[in-house]
Design an enzyme around this catalytic site. Structure first.
Site, mmCIF file in Angstrom:
data_model
loop_
_atom_site.group_PDB
_atom_site.id
_atom_site.type_symbol
_atom_site.label_atom_id
_atom_site.label_comp_id
_atom_site.label_asym_id
_atom_site.label_seq_id
_atom_site.Cartn_x
_atom_site.Cartn_y
_atom_site.Cartn_z
ATOM 1 C CG ASN A 9 8.305 36.268 4.504
ATOM 2 O OD1 ASN A 9 9.061 35.316 4.519
ATOM 3 N ND2 ASN A 9 8.359 37.237 5.401
ATOM 4 C CD GLU A 33 17.624 35.821 11.595
ATOM 5 O OE1 GLU A 33 18.853 35.875 11.664
ATOM 6 O OE2 GLU A 33 16.872 36.699 12.079
ATOM 7 N N GLY A 38 10.914 32.031 10.354
ATOM 8 C CA GLY A 38 9.459 31.932 10.357
ATOM 9 C C GLY A 38 8.904 32.497 11.639
ATOM 10 C CB CYS A 80 10.320 39.273 9.939
ATOM 11 S SG CYS A 80 11.824 39.304 9.009
ATOM 12 C CD GLU A 135 19.534 33.409 8.680
ATOM 13 O OE1 GLU A 135 18.617 34.132 8.270
ATOM 14 O OE2 GLU A 135 19.479 32.164 8.638
HETATM 15 N N1 NAI Z 1 12.827 37.010 11.251
HETATM 16 C C1 NAI Z 1 12.707 36.756 9.966
HETATM 17 O O1 NAI Z 1 13.660 36.921 9.163
HETATM 18 C C2 NAI Z 1 11.416 36.269 9.439
HETATM 19 C C3 NAI Z 1 10.318 35.977 10.259
HETATM 20 N N2 NAI Z 1 9.132 35.534 9.706
HETATM 21 C C4 NAI Z 1 7.958 35.334 10.550
HETATM 22 O O2 NAI Z 1 7.232 34.129 10.122
HETATM 23 C C5 NAI Z 1 5.832 34.395 10.094
HETATM 24 C C6 NAI Z 1 5.285 34.255 8.709
HETATM 25 O O3 NAI Z 1 5.879 33.187 8.014
HETATM 26 P P1 NAI Z 1 5.227 31.721 8.054
HETATM 27 O O4 NAI Z 1 5.803 30.935 6.933
HETATM 28 O O5 NAI Z 1 3.744 31.752 8.189
HETATM 29 O O6 NAI Z 1 5.784 31.126 9.395
HETATM 30 P P2 NAI Z 1 5.631 29.646 9.910
HETATM 31 O O7 NAI Z 1 6.449 29.684 11.122
HETATM 32 O O8 NAI Z 1 4.250 29.132 9.994
HETATM 33 O O9 NAI Z 1 6.326 28.693 8.785
HETATM 34 C C7 NAI Z 1 7.677 28.837 8.514
HETATM 35 C C8 NAI Z 1 8.201 27.489 8.024
HETATM 36 O O10 NAI Z 1 8.108 26.572 9.104
HETATM 37 C C9 NAI Z 1 7.440 25.385 8.671
HETATM 38 N N3 NAI Z 1 6.767 24.779 9.816
HETATM 39 C C10 NAI Z 1 5.604 25.133 10.386
HETATM 40 N N4 NAI Z 1 5.324 24.319 11.442
HETATM 41 C C11 NAI Z 1 6.366 23.426 11.521
HETATM 42 C C12 NAI Z 1 6.696 22.319 12.368
HETATM 43 N N5 NAI Z 1 5.893 21.967 13.380
HETATM 44 N N6 NAI Z 1 7.849 21.625 12.157
HETATM 45 C C13 NAI Z 1 8.668 21.978 11.142
HETATM 46 N N7 NAI Z 1 8.422 23.012 10.297
HETATM 47 C C14 NAI Z 1 7.281 23.723 10.488
HETATM 48 C C15 NAI Z 1 6.515 25.855 7.578
HETATM 49 O O11 NAI Z 1 6.158 24.765 6.743
HETATM 50 C C16 NAI Z 1 7.416 26.855 6.869
HETATM 51 O O12 NAI Z 1 8.297 26.176 6.015
HETATM 52 C C17 NAI Z 1 5.668 35.765 10.634
HETATM 53 O O13 NAI Z 1 5.516 35.735 12.044
HETATM 54 C C18 NAI Z 1 6.993 36.474 10.330
HETATM 55 O O14 NAI Z 1 7.299 37.546 11.147
HETATM 56 C C19 NAI Z 1 8.984 35.287 8.390
HETATM 57 C C20 NAI Z 1 10.066 35.560 7.556
HETATM 58 C C21 NAI Z 1 11.328 36.096 8.017
HETATM 59 O O1 LIG Z 2 11.680 37.179 5.668
HETATM 60 C C1 LIG Z 2 11.840 38.348 5.910
HETATM 61 O O2 LIG Z 2 10.966 39.076 6.360
HETATM 62 C C2 LIG Z 2 13.186 38.863 5.595
HETATM 63 O O3 LIG Z 2 14.114 38.470 6.571
HETATM 64 C C3 LIG Z 2 13.155 40.351 5.460
HETATM 65 S S1 LIG Z 2 14.489 40.932 4.539
HETATM 66 O O4 LIG Z 2 15.694 40.131 4.861
HETATM 67 O O5 LIG Z 2 14.141 40.765 3.113
HETATM 68 O O6 LIG Z 2 14.614 42.319 4.938
#
Ligand code: NAI
Ligand SMILES: O=C(O)[C@H](O)CS(=O)(=O)O
Length: 472
Positions: A149, A247, A225, A281, A453
């Site tokens: 994202n 995160e 993620g 997120c 971060e």
């Molecule tokens: N707290 C934050 O700053 C953020 C949190 N998120 C959360 O992530 C989700 C959406 O993003 P997604 O990319 O779909 O998340 P995701 O967790 O499916 O993927 C994130 C990354 O992890 C990798 N990945 C997935 N399974 C893995 C494994 N078994 N081993 C190693 N790497 C693996 C993916 O290829 C990708 O690069 C939502 O729940 C969102 O809230 C997303 C962005 C920022």
């Molecule tokens: O991946 C995300 O959702 C980001 O952490 C949100 S922000 O840093 O752009 O607010």
């Protein structure tokens, strides 16, 4: 269609491997390919980073800082191209992509400065014939795994402080958005950051991740993620006791108090909700409006949502791009359908459009038993519910396994500060729908993650603290 390579030890790698398609979520067209790397390439990248670590960490902070500044300048020169790449592979509107590129570059310049301020200290010894020096050293090779994202910011928010501290990195970007990452790493090499210091591997996420988890040379894992994958990586990191920062998911409440400035609150919730089509997120996921102003707020809010234009992010005037994939669209639709079945009114939107586009949606008369009030929707849907008292809304807002971001809108400053202190969230936007910035420590409570971060705290994630006790 361009075939991109991985970059390991400063060299293009992977041309001989099978390819993974990268598609434009606005059109469904394949726009490029990247190599389908796995454990072998992941291990090659670790070897390169491990070899490069000694010389990179031996450089002065000023030398590392100067190279980060050069990288920052090169990114600035290429900001339009990078933003267009991001829009094409992730879908967000061009103005948002430019915004993310500036936000992402902000971490590089912030940590180019912080590199020069990693201070140690002397501790008064309890023995007159001893001296105690506390020393801060880089942790070593860092594995970076990022989501789709924010294809640029989630990388620089980790790589900026890591390189500033003297660490070297191996990066696995999301399979949906690898091109932005590859272009950023190319620019890092153009800036003079030496081969092996920054590497990018694409392909089989589990194979690459497992190779890094099981490699003792990797001393730190930093992940952004889903909470589900974060927990899996946290368990895997235990095997070699790696430092980790996570995160993860969020489920942000936005609280609109009876004494808010309604226009300010409407704009704040619009910003917090519809950025990146609701795929962040920190997006406001549940809106609590005081019962005395819910009609006045909703009328204005709905009018604003009706102004949001949906379309291909490359088109002028578009505010809401596509969701990232079919699964995301289905999840958002299921949240809307569930709410409607349980009694919510769809005041605007409510359905998917062609392709991966979803109508900006507002749900009224929402109740806490609806899925959208319990789970992260990750889409352009605003559920609005009401509350009567401050105590009630704080209890409901805190009733979540997540603790990343929360928002409060009130013109009463002492009330706003009091409520912000009571909210169990790592980030609180008080009359501010867009709190994220490189100079502040971004991170969550509870199952939204570990570590911070951004800000001066962000570099500590890449530091080991040692003390030297000297006998005189
Ligand atoms: N707290 C934050 O700053 C953020 C949190 N998120 C959360 O992530 C989700 C959406 O993003 P997604 O990319 O779909 O998340 P995701 O967790 O499916 O993927 C994130 C990354 O992890 C990798 N990945 C997935 N399974 C893995 C494994 N078994 N081993 C190693 N790497 C693996 C993916 O290829 C990708 O690069 C939502 O729940 C969102 O809230 C997303 C962005 C920022
Ligand atoms: O991946 C995300 O959702 C980001 O952490 C949100 S922000 O840093 O752009 O607010």
């Amino acid at each position: 269609m361009k075939a991109y390579s991985m970059i390991i030890n400063g060299k293009n790698v992977g041309e001989d491997l099978s390819k993974i398609d990268v598609t434009n979520p606005s059109t469904g067209n394949v726009i490029a390919t990247v190599p389908d790397g796995g454990a072998e390439e992941a291990t090659q990248a670790v070897a390169a980073a491990y070899t490069a670590f000694e010389k990179w960490s031996d450089r002065t902070a000023y030398e590392r800082s100067a190279l980060l500044e050069k990288w920052y300048a090169l990114i600035n020169e290429h900001i339009d191209e990078l933003a267009e790449t991001m829009t094409v592979e992730q879908g967000k509107p061009l103005h948002e992509a430019r915004g993310e590129m500036n936000y992402a570059n902000g971490f590089i310049s912030w940590y180019a400065e912080q590199a020069k301020r990693i201070y140690g200290e002397m501790v008064p010894a309890s023995h007159s014939n001893k001296r105690i020096f506390v020393h801060k050293q880089p942790v070593g090779v860092v594995a970076v795994i990022t989501p789709w994202n924010f294809p640029a910011a989630m990388i620089t928010r980790k790589v900026g402080p890591a390189l500033a501290a003297g660490c070297t990195v191996v990066i696995k970007p999301a399979e949906q958005t690898p091109i932005t990452a590859i272009k950023l790493v190319k620019l890092a090499h153009e800036a003079g950051i030496p081969e092996g210091v920054i590497n990018v591997v694409t392909g089989d996420a589990k194979a690459i991740g497992d190779a890094w988890l099981n490699d003792a040379r990797v001393r730190k894992l930093t992940f952004t993620g889903s909470t589900e994958v974060g927990k899996l990586l946290m368990r895997g990191a235990a095997e070699t006791v790696k430092k980790i920062s996570l995160e993860l998911g969020g489920h942000a409440p936005a609280i609109v108090m009876e004494d808010c400035d309604i226009d300010k609150a409407v704009e704040g919730v619009i910003a917090a909700k519809y950025r990146n089509a609701g795929q962040t997120c920190v997006c406001a996921n549940r809106i609590y409006v005081h019962e005395s102003i819910v009609d006045a707020f909703s009328v204005k809010f709905i009018e604003r949502v009706k102004q949001l234009q949906v379309g291909d992010g490359k088109q002028e005037g578009v505010h809401i791009g596509p969701l990232i994939d079919e699964a995301a669209v289905k999840k958002v639709q299921s949240h809307v359908d569930d709410a409607q079945e349980k009694g919510a009114n769809v005041a605007v939107g409510g359905s998917r459009k062609e392709g991966l586009f979803f109508e900006p949606t507002v749900l009224l008369n929402v109740t806490d038993d609806m899925i959208c009030m319990q789970e992260e929707t990750f889409g352009p849907v605003t559920p609005i519910t009401t509350f009567a008292t401050e105590e009630e809304v704080l209890k409901r807002a805190n009733d979540s396994i997540y603790g990343l971001a929360a928002y409060v809108f009130t013109e009463n400053l002492s009330k706003g500060i009091r409520m912000s202190e009571k909210l169990e969230y790592g980030i609180v936007g008080l009359n501010d729908g867009l709190p994220s910035t490189p100079q502040a420590p971004f991170g969550g409570f509870k199952q939204s993650g570990l570590g911070r971060e951004g800000g001066h705290q962000g570099i500590d994630e890449y530091i080991e603290v040692k003390y030297i006790s000297v006998g005189l």
